[in-house]
Write a protein that holds these residues in place. Structure first.
Motif, PDB file in Angstrom:
ATOM      1  N   CYS A  18      -6.566   6.602   2.294  1.00 18.06           N
ATOM      2  CA  CYS A  18      -6.269   5.187   2.488  1.00 18.06           C
ATOM      3  C   CYS A  18      -6.274   4.889   3.989  1.00 18.06           C
ATOM      4  O   CYS A  18      -5.603   5.570   4.759  1.00 18.06           O
ATOM      5  CB  CYS A  18      -4.903   4.859   1.882  1.00 18.06           C
ATOM      6  SG  CYS A  18      -4.407   3.133   2.095  1.00 18.06           S
ATOM      7  N   LEU A  20      -5.046   2.308   5.335  1.00 14.14           N
ATOM      8  CA  LEU A  20      -3.842   1.560   5.699  1.00 14.14           C
ATOM      9  C   LEU A  20      -2.621   2.454   5.885  1.00 14.14           C
ATOM     10  O   LEU A  20      -1.827   2.244   6.804  1.00 14.14           O
ATOM     11  CB  LEU A  20      -3.557   0.483   4.657  1.00 14.14           C
ATOM     12  CG  LEU A  20      -4.659  -0.558   4.449  1.00 14.14           C
ATOM     13  CD1 LEU A  20      -4.248  -1.559   3.383  1.00 14.14           C
ATOM     14  CD2 LEU A  20      -4.993  -1.247   5.748  1.00 14.14           C
ATOM     15  N   CYS A  21      -2.445   3.462   5.005  1.00 17.59           N
ATOM     16  CA  CYS A  21      -1.221   4.272   5.076  1.00 17.59           C
ATOM     17  C   CYS A  21      -1.482   5.778   5.161  1.00 17.59           C
ATOM     18  O   CYS A  21      -0.537   6.550   5.252  1.00 17.59           O
ATOM     19  CB  CYS A  21      -0.315   3.967   3.890  1.00 17.59           C
ATOM     20  SG  CYS A  21      -0.889   4.679   2.323  1.00 17.59           S
ATOM     21  N   TYR A  23      -2.497   7.759   2.780  1.00 19.85           N
ATOM     22  CA  TYR A  23      -2.353   8.472   1.500  1.00 19.85           C
ATOM     23  C   TYR A  23      -3.695   9.132   1.174  1.00 19.85           C
ATOM     24  O   TYR A  23      -4.765   8.564   1.406  1.00 19.85           O
ATOM     25  CB  TYR A  23      -1.973   7.490   0.384  1.00 19.85           C
ATOM     26  CG  TYR A  23      -2.034   8.105  -1.002  1.00 19.85           C
ATOM     27  CD1 TYR A  23      -0.992   8.868  -1.493  1.00 19.85           C
ATOM     28  CD2 TYR A  23      -3.156   7.920  -1.810  1.00 19.85           C
ATOM     29  CE1 TYR A  23      -1.045   9.441  -2.753  1.00 19.85           C
ATOM     30  CE2 TYR A  23      -3.222   8.486  -3.073  1.00 19.85           C
ATOM     31  CZ  TYR A  23      -2.167   9.248  -3.543  1.00 19.85           C
ATOM     32  OH  TYR A  23      -2.235   9.811  -4.791  1.00 19.85           O
ATOM     33  N   CYS A  51      -3.473   2.210  -4.309  1.00 19.69           N
ATOM     34  CA  CYS A  51      -2.787   3.277  -3.594  1.00 19.69           C
ATOM     35  C   CYS A  51      -1.326   3.305  -4.027  1.00 19.69           C
ATOM     36  O   CYS A  51      -0.644   2.276  -3.967  1.00 19.69           O
ATOM     37  CB  CYS A  51      -2.892   3.030  -2.088  1.00 19.69           C
ATOM     38  SG  CYS A  51      -1.973   4.213  -1.096  1.00 19.69           S
ATOM     39  N   GLU A  53       1.116   4.528  -2.530  1.00 21.83           N
ATOM     40  CA  GLU A  53       2.024   4.415  -1.387  1.00 21.83           C
ATOM     41  C   GLU A  53       2.148   2.988  -0.872  1.00 21.83           C
ATOM     42  O   GLU A  53       3.232   2.539  -0.538  1.00 21.83           O
ATOM     43  CB  GLU A  53       1.562   5.333  -0.248  1.00 21.83           C
ATOM     44  CG  GLU A  53       1.623   6.806  -0.581  1.00 21.83           C
ATOM     45  CD  GLU A  53       3.048   7.306  -0.770  1.00 21.83           C
ATOM     46  OE1 GLU A  53       3.941   6.882  -0.015  1.00 21.83           O
ATOM     47  OE2 GLU A  53       3.250   8.135  -1.667  1.00 21.83           O
ATOM     48  N   CYS A  54       1.004   2.273  -0.770  1.00 22.54           N
ATOM     49  CA  CYS A  54       1.046   0.948  -0.135  1.00 22.54           C
ATOM     50  C   CYS A  54       0.407  -0.167  -0.952  1.00 22.54           C
ATOM     51  O   CYS A  54       0.447  -1.322  -0.543  1.00 22.54           O
ATOM     52  CB  CYS A  54       0.405   1.017   1.257  1.00 22.54           C
ATOM     53  SG  CYS A  54      -1.399   1.169   1.237  1.00 22.54           S
TER      54      CYS A  54
END
Length: 67
Positions: A18, A20-21, A23, A51, A53-54
């Protein structure tokens, strides 16, 4: 760091991360908690999967090149 033997044992499974985060989705491991069985290829992950996580969409993942 991934050991060379671990990479060799992976066969042709790929890893996606990912943006963004950070993951990591590993095709060999899948995301059983998210309804994606181990061994599920990225192209076979449902388009509505996000995802864990986010909440990012599949389009927010890039393939990780190992080696």
């Amino acid at each position: 760091m991934v050991a060379a033997a671990q990479v060799a044992d992976r066969g042709d499974f790929k890893i996606w991360q990912c943006v963004l985060c950070a993951y990591v989705y590993d095709e060999a491991l899948g995301d059983p908690d998210g309804g994606v069985e181990p061994g599920t290829r990225w192209e076979d992950v449902p388009d509505d999967w996000v995802c864990p996580e986010c909440g990012a969409r599949k389009s927010e993942f890039d393939m990780v090149v190992v080696g």
